[in-house]
Motif scaffolding. Sequence first.
Motif, PDB file in Angstrom:
ATOM      1  N   PRO A   1       1.023  -1.224   0.008  1.00  0.00           N
ATOM      2  CA  PRO A   1      -0.141  -0.161  -0.184  1.00  0.00           C
ATOM      3  C   PRO A   1       1.137   1.115  -0.121  1.00  0.00           C
ATOM      4  CG  PRO A   1       0.077  -0.954   2.044  1.00  0.00           C
ATOM      5  CD  PRO A   1       0.834  -1.657   1.622  1.00  0.00           C
ATOM      6  N   GLY A   2       2.562   1.117   0.090  1.00  0.00           N
ATOM      7  CA  GLY A   2       3.169   2.318   0.238  1.00  0.00           C
ATOM      8  C   GLY A   2       3.257   3.153  -1.452  1.00  0.00           C
ATOM      9  N   CYS A   3       3.756   3.199  -1.808  1.00  0.00           N
ATOM     10  CA  CYS A   3       4.965   3.324  -3.136  1.00  0.00           C
ATOM     11  C   CYS A   3       4.902   2.550  -4.866  1.00  0.00           C
ATOM     12  CB  CYS A   3       6.348   3.977  -3.482  1.00  0.00           C
ATOM     13  SG  CYS A   3       7.872   3.337  -3.667  1.00  0.00           S
ATOM     14  N   ALA A   4       4.419   3.407  -5.584  1.00  0.00           N
ATOM     15  CA  ALA A   4       4.097   2.552  -6.583  1.00  0.00           C
ATOM     16  C   ALA A   4       4.902   2.238  -7.718  1.00  0.00           C
ATOM     17  CB  ALA A   4       3.700   3.428  -7.474  1.00  0.00           C
ATOM     18  N   TRP A   5       6.788   1.780  -6.433  1.00  0.00           N
ATOM     19  CA  TRP A   5       7.789   1.401  -7.332  1.00  0.00           C
ATOM     20  C   TRP A   5       7.498  -0.470  -7.981  1.00  0.00           C
ATOM     21  CZ3 TRP A   5      12.043   2.628  -9.487  1.00  0.00           C
ATOM     22  CH2 TRP A   5      13.024   1.748 -10.311  1.00  0.00           C
ATOM     23  N   PRO A   6       7.705  -0.925  -8.967  1.00  0.00           N
ATOM     24  CA  PRO A   6       7.328  -1.509  -9.406  1.00  0.00           C
ATOM     25  C   PRO A   6       7.990  -3.123  -8.908  1.00  0.00           C
ATOM     26  CG  PRO A   6       9.067  -0.868 -11.047  1.00  0.00           C
ATOM     27  CD  PRO A   6       8.743  -0.042 -10.290  1.00  0.00           C
TER      28      PRO A   6
ATOM     29  N   GLU B   1       9.987  -9.288  -0.501  1.00  0.00           N
ATOM     30  CA  GLU B   1      10.567  -7.906  -2.341  1.00  0.00           C
ATOM     31  C   GLU B   1       9.848  -7.094  -1.086  1.00  0.00           C
ATOM     32  OE1 GLU B   1      11.572  -7.485  -4.882  1.00  0.00           O
ATOM     33  OE2 GLU B   1      12.389  -9.294  -4.733  1.00  0.00           O
ATOM     34  N   PHE B   2       9.897  -6.750   0.300  1.00  0.00           N
ATOM     35  CA  PHE B   2       9.803  -4.977   0.305  1.00  0.00           C
ATOM     36  C   PHE B   2      10.647  -4.218   1.034  1.00  0.00           C
ATOM     37  CE2 PHE B   2       9.388  -6.508   4.574  1.00  0.00           C
ATOM     38  CZ  PHE B   2       9.244  -7.860   5.211  1.00  0.00           C
ATOM     39  N   CYS B   3      10.327  -2.964   1.638  1.00  0.00           N
ATOM     40  CA  CYS B   3      11.949  -2.494   2.091  1.00  0.00           C
ATOM     41  C   CYS B   3      10.679  -2.177   3.785  1.00  0.00           C
ATOM     42  CB  CYS B   3      11.559  -0.846   1.164  1.00  0.00           C
ATOM     43  SG  CYS B   3      10.460   0.026   1.101  1.00  0.00           S
TER      44      CYS B   3
ATOM     45  N   HIS C   1      10.934   6.207  -2.460  1.00  0.00           N
ATOM     46  CA  HIS C   1      10.848   4.256  -2.789  1.00  0.00           C
ATOM     47  C   HIS C   1      11.679   3.581  -2.515  1.00  0.00           C
ATOM     48  CE1 HIS C   1       9.601   8.421  -4.971  1.00  0.00           C
ATOM     49  NE2 HIS C   1       8.841   7.220  -5.486  1.00  0.00           N
ATOM     50  N   PRO C   2      11.849   3.345  -1.474  1.00  0.00           N
ATOM     51  CA  PRO C   2      13.653   2.911  -1.156  1.00  0.00           C
ATOM     52  C   PRO C   2      14.165   1.372  -1.947  1.00  0.00           C
ATOM     53  CG  PRO C   2      11.799   2.964   0.900  1.00  0.00           C
ATOM     54  CD  PRO C   2      10.580   3.443  -0.279  1.00  0.00           C
ATOM     55  N   ARG C   3      12.749   0.361  -2.607  1.00  0.00           N
ATOM     56  CA  ARG C   3      13.352  -0.415  -3.164  1.00  0.00           C
ATOM     57  C   ARG C   3      14.194  -0.079  -5.425  1.00  0.00           C
ATOM     58  NH1 ARG C   3       9.359  -5.079  -4.427  1.00  0.00           N
ATOM     59  NH2 ARG C   3       8.119  -3.256  -4.876  1.00  0.00           N
TER      60      ARG C   3
HETATM   61  S1  SF4 Z   1       9.684   0.100  -2.614  1.00  0.00           S
HETATM   62 FE1  SF4 Z   1       8.221  -0.388  -0.289  1.00  0.00          FE
HETATM   63  S2  SF4 Z   1       7.445   1.234   0.139  1.00  0.00           S
HETATM   64 FE2  SF4 Z   1       7.826   0.904  -2.697  1.00  0.00          FE
HETATM   65  S3  SF4 Z   1       6.392  -0.415  -3.339  1.00  0.00           S
HETATM   66 FE3  SF4 Z   1       7.717  -0.885  -3.011  1.00  0.00          FE
HETATM   67  S4  SF4 Z   1       7.869  -1.968   0.192  1.00  0.00           S
HETATM   68 FE4  SF4 Z   1       6.553  -0.686  -0.543  1.00  0.00          FE
END
Ligand code: SF4
Length: 757
Positions: free
Chosen positions: A56-61, A72-74, A232-234
Amino acid sequence: MSTNSEDEVRVERPQTSAVGIPAIGHAMRYAVGEMGVRRGGKTLHALNQTSGFDCPGCAWPDPKADDRSFAEFCENGAKATAWEATRDRVGAEFFATHSVSELLEQDSHTLEHHGRLTEPMYLAPGASHYAPITWEKAFAVIAERLRALANPNRAAFYTSGRASNEAAFVYQLLARRLGTNNLPDCSNMCHESSGTALSETIGIGKGTVDLDDITEHAELIVIVGQNPGTNHPRMLTALEQAKRRGARIVSANPLPEAGLIRFKNPQSVRGLLGVGTRLTDRSLHVRVNGDLAMFAGVNKALLALEDAQPGAIFDHDFIETYCDGFEEACGAWRRLAWSEIESQSGLAREEIEGFATDVVAAKSVIVCWAMGITQHRNSVATIREIVNFLLLRGNIGRPGAGPSPIRGHSNVQGDRTMGISEKMPGLFLDKLREEFGFEPPRDHGLDTVNTIRAMRDGLIDVFFALGGNFVAATPDTAVSEAAMKNCALTVHVATKLNRSHLCHGREALLLPCLSRTERDHQARGDQFVSVEDSMSIVHSSHGHLAPGSDLLRSEVAIVAGVARELFGEDLGWSAMSNDYGVIRRHIEHVIEGFDNYEARVREPGGFTLPRGPHDSRTFHTATGKARFTVNEPDAVDVPEGHLLLQTVRSHDQFNTTVYGPDDRYRGIKGGRRVLFVNAEDLAARDLRDGDLIDLVSVWSDGERWAKGFRAVAYETPRGCAATYFPEANVLVPLDSTAVGSNTPTSKSVIIRIERSS
Ligand code: SF4
């Protein structure tokens, strides 16, 4: 825990690397604290997996289905998920013991930290407390007020970027069936400038880059006005992969952000135990709002190199075949004086010419950007100039090249694709008419800023928000809150309590919905939803957890419930909410690129929407070509003795949600009321690091004050400053917006600072 006291603030040395072991510790602390060990482990295991739910955070693919790791998360994805999947609950008893006025005294963090909303609540005219209401009565109240409107344009339907494709499509259908295009959304406040500039110049309002382009192909990645370590940490993992194969990174930012300096990948031994990977090769300390001058400068430098070696620098085949406006743009760069470029950008000519040599050495270039570019008066011009920069060397429509606006909320891009816009093209409205057999309204509706103006002026009776925290996200807080209170009815669909639910209309409804993590069971069985990421990949999201209460409903079911009460079953509202596959069939018929939607979205990893510039160098612009444009640098003229303020997020924050009082990477602990400012600017005002100050913004209609901030001497260019939103939104004038996109200029606020009395 209060996050708003300047007395508690401790300032440490800013960090020079992002993620590493501390990020794992923070992620786990949140996950276990909010969800418990078992529930937390199960939930995070499903996050961003092909059979799990979308962050539910950012829209990074996400990486391709076969390339995903077990985690697969930050840190921020874990926090956003834990925040929604918390075991804490806010039900009727809570509201019976806390009046609205009492809750208004609490800060954002405290309000949301009470837990998940569990049942529909109603605030009657003149009442001091929300009280329970049945879903049927809630729908009846909304339908009655909408039916009584003097005309449909006295309603506004706001959407936050978390709404799924299915919910967004049904929601815009409800608004247009009612007869209005008043569909403001959070995109109006973030990437509207990107959509406007890219549509005009390359014929598509989105980026044209894939994840592979970054990880496998780009030789130079330019990151401007973006802080990926926090937002967008990932992306840092992708940048690390690019660096490992030899790509260069140029970053331009007024603040030296840890995530742009070095990355310690928590999934590698080198990242956990070693020094990590250095990311940025060339760091440009550009002034706030100096990006247009910087890109015009690098384009001028490239032109000078081309003049010296004709045919060696520019991609003339590409320019002649696919572009127009080239000669006019070159003329503008020739006329532009270096003294102007230097003074507006804050960069020396040599720094910009050094950047140009990086560009010439790279066969393929990507430019990534975020709010640091989009929230200025001249944002649309700046992005057009970025397009010029890419077109000069044919850096669109081939591997490792192109524009990449990075979206901040998980489905903000998808919501726009679904028709959440106050001015959708005629073709979309024609298709809607063909599919559903009613005539959608054609007049443009209200965007976010114009909705606030209309509410303020008594022109909106019903304000409906599908998610979000409107009064915290929007500029000019006092004006926005008063505008909300000016409505007859405010309706919020939400998972948790926030300030917007307390700045209510004469009567108000609070409708609790399922979160992404929760199972969505409807009459035709368990449902899944779909979303679109920053790189136009549409994929499915399946909630697994038991719903937080038996009384929660999905966003689709809530919107369809209102529509059914208003219009009966004219468009098949129950069929849509019983089976989201029915909605996807409608989407397939109305929106280009969704052929065979149901089957393709069920594939692991989903499918990519067509992007003409990327796929075939097709440009659906007014001339059918990619367009060079002339963009005269016109940085904000800051009066003597004033500073140019940008509002930013802390690391303990996602959009308006504040998880805690720290900003680890910038060295801030225990509070948020700080102003980052150059030490020489403090000295020039007879102030020192640590002093207590007030911020005063200056605009044609008067002054706005934000009191009680701690001055923090920081490495930012002279004349620039930064502080956190939403606390600083009170300083952003409603009428200060970007030319062409009407986005609030939250990154260009003229302020003066005064010692607190
Ligand atoms: S970079 Fe982090 S906040 Fe953004 S979609 Fe991925 S896990 Fe979620």
